[in-house]
Design an enzyme around this catalytic site. Structure first.
Site, short mmCIF file in Angstrom:
data_model
loop_
_atom_site.label_atom_id
_atom_site.label_comp_id
_atom_site.label_asym_id
_atom_site.label_seq_id
_atom_site.Cartn_x
_atom_site.Cartn_y
_atom_site.Cartn_z
N TYR A 1 18.78 28.85 6.52
CA TYR A 1 17.66 29.73 6.85
C TYR A 1 17.68 30.19 8.30
O TYR A 1 17.86 29.39 9.22
CB TYR A 1 16.33 29.00 6.59
CG TYR A 1 16.10 28.71 5.13
CD1 TYR A 1 16.01 29.76 4.21
CD2 TYR A 1 15.99 27.41 4.68
CE1 TYR A 1 15.81 29.49 2.87
CE2 TYR A 1 15.79 27.14 3.35
CZ TYR A 1 15.70 28.19 2.44
OH TYR A 1 15.51 27.93 1.13
N LYS B 1 0.84 -1.21 0.00
CA LYS B 1 0.00 0.00 0.00
C LYS B 1 0.87 1.25 0.00
O LYS B 1 2.08 1.17 0.29
CB LYS B 1 -0.91 -0.02 1.22
CG LYS B 1 -0.17 0.06 2.55
CD LYS B 1 -1.08 -0.27 3.73
CE LYS B 1 -0.30 -0.27 5.03
NZ LYS B 1 -1.04 -0.94 6.11
N ARG C 1 -10.58 0.08 14.59
CA ARG C 1 -10.40 0.91 13.40
C ARG C 1 -11.31 0.29 12.34
O ARG C 1 -12.52 0.38 12.48
CB ARG C 1 -8.92 0.89 13.00
CG ARG C 1 -8.41 2.24 12.57
CD ARG C 1 -6.90 2.29 12.44
NE ARG C 1 -6.34 1.28 11.53
CZ ARG C 1 -5.06 1.20 11.23
NH1 ARG C 1 -4.19 2.04 11.75
NH2 ARG C 1 -4.62 0.27 10.41
#
Ligand SMILES: *Cc1c(COP(=O)(O)O)cnc(C)c1O
Length: 306
Positions: A256, A28, A127
């Site tokens: 940064y 998946k 679930r």
């Protein structure tokens, strides 16, 4: 992505489960980011019998990439078009409700087909799946629908990688209870599967007729105490080229917001990779980088380009 590592890991897992247990490779989410088609083919070369994905689109994608093996869709499908797609592409849907069973039965029987399905029992994950107390009744109802065939019954473990096996034992007992009610002491006529990677590696009592392995396939253990159980090889490596070297004095702000400041005169190497390439910004300043076999710290916010 190292296909050889996936094949190697699949072989190890195959050896671990023995010849009588099937191996379902979970690919998946684009094969956990490794590429689903390439992963599936590499796993097949290592002895995978079947595949599992989360969505219908992923399953159809695998068929389009030429995979002919059984594909189980773990996610909840509930639309007429999804039922048609399962028939057309020979996909195994997961069934967890009676409404869903009736819809799939109607679509299948109207095309004169009998669609194999897997029933998902929620034994404690809370679930997906039918609550285990209703699992026997749902499965018996499906057995009476001639458009469907119960090919498999499964459940998913919530803490197979925990050191304490308590929750896994409880889930297994619930799983066994439903199976016992359905089989009445006869040999089961469906494929029973419960184990994920952690359960596959730790306890052969959880293997049943098939295991569903994801993480281990890609070469990772989901907990520290599982590392070293099998000599798995990580299939993913992130590589970047060192483009520029610069030597700077102590107190130099880097990248940064100058969120990193050198403590001493430093030699910096700029690796040509950043968050736009998928480097998680949460790992900024916390990553290690291997350079010529030596582990160097990454400093400063992960840049968006070099
Ligand atoms: C993702 C998933 C797996 C694979 O789990 P791993 O821990 O990666 O092995 C197995 N079964 C189901 C239902 C899943 O959703």
């Amino acid at each position: 992505m190292d296909e050889g590592a996936i094949t190697h890991n699949t072989r190890l897992l195959r050896r671990r489960i023995g010849p009588h247990v099937k191996l379902m490779a979970v690919v998946k989410a684009n094969g956990y980011g490794h590429g689903d088609g390439a992963t599936a083919k590499a796993a097949r070369a290592g002895g995978a019998d079947a595949f599992a994905v989360a969505s219908l689109a992923e399953a159809v994608g695998l068929r389009r990439q030429g995979l002919q093996e059984p594909i189980l869709v773990l996610g909840h499908l509930s639309l007429i078009d999804e039922a048609h797609a399962c028939l057309r592409w020979r996909l195994l849907p997961t069934i967890s409700t009676l409404d869903q069973a009736r819809l799939f039965h109607t679509v299948a029987s109207r095309s004169g087909a009998c669609l194999p399905v897997h029933v998902n029992l929620d034994t404690g994950m809370t679930r997906l799946g039918v609550p285990w107390q209703e699992g026997t009744a749902l499965t018996q109802a499906i057995l009476r629908l001639d458009g469907l065939r119960v090919e498999g019954i499964y459940s998913h473990l919530a803490a197979a990688d925990a050191v304490d096996p308590g929750l896994t034992r409880q889930q297994q007992q619930r799983f066994d209870q439903v199976l016992a009610a359905l089989t009445n002491g006869q040999p089961p006529r469906f494929c029973r599967h419960l184990a994920n990677s952690a359960a596959t590696m730790t306890d052969s009592g959880l293997h049943y007729d098939m295991v569903r392995v994801g993480l281990a396939l890609y070469g990772h253990a989901s907990a520290e105490h599982l590392e070293g159980k099998l000599p798995l090889q990580p299939a993913m490596a992130v590589r970047a080229r060192v483009t520029i070297l610069k030597t700077v004095p102590a107190g130099t702000g880097v990248s940064y917001d100058h969120r990193y400041r050198t403590q001493r005169p430093s030699r910096l190497a700029v690796a040509a990779i950043g968050y736009a390439d998928g480097v998680p910004r949460l790992l900024s300043g916390r990553m290690g980088v291997l350079h010529g076999g030596r582990r160097l710290p990454q400093v400063g916010p992960s840049p968006w380009i070099n």
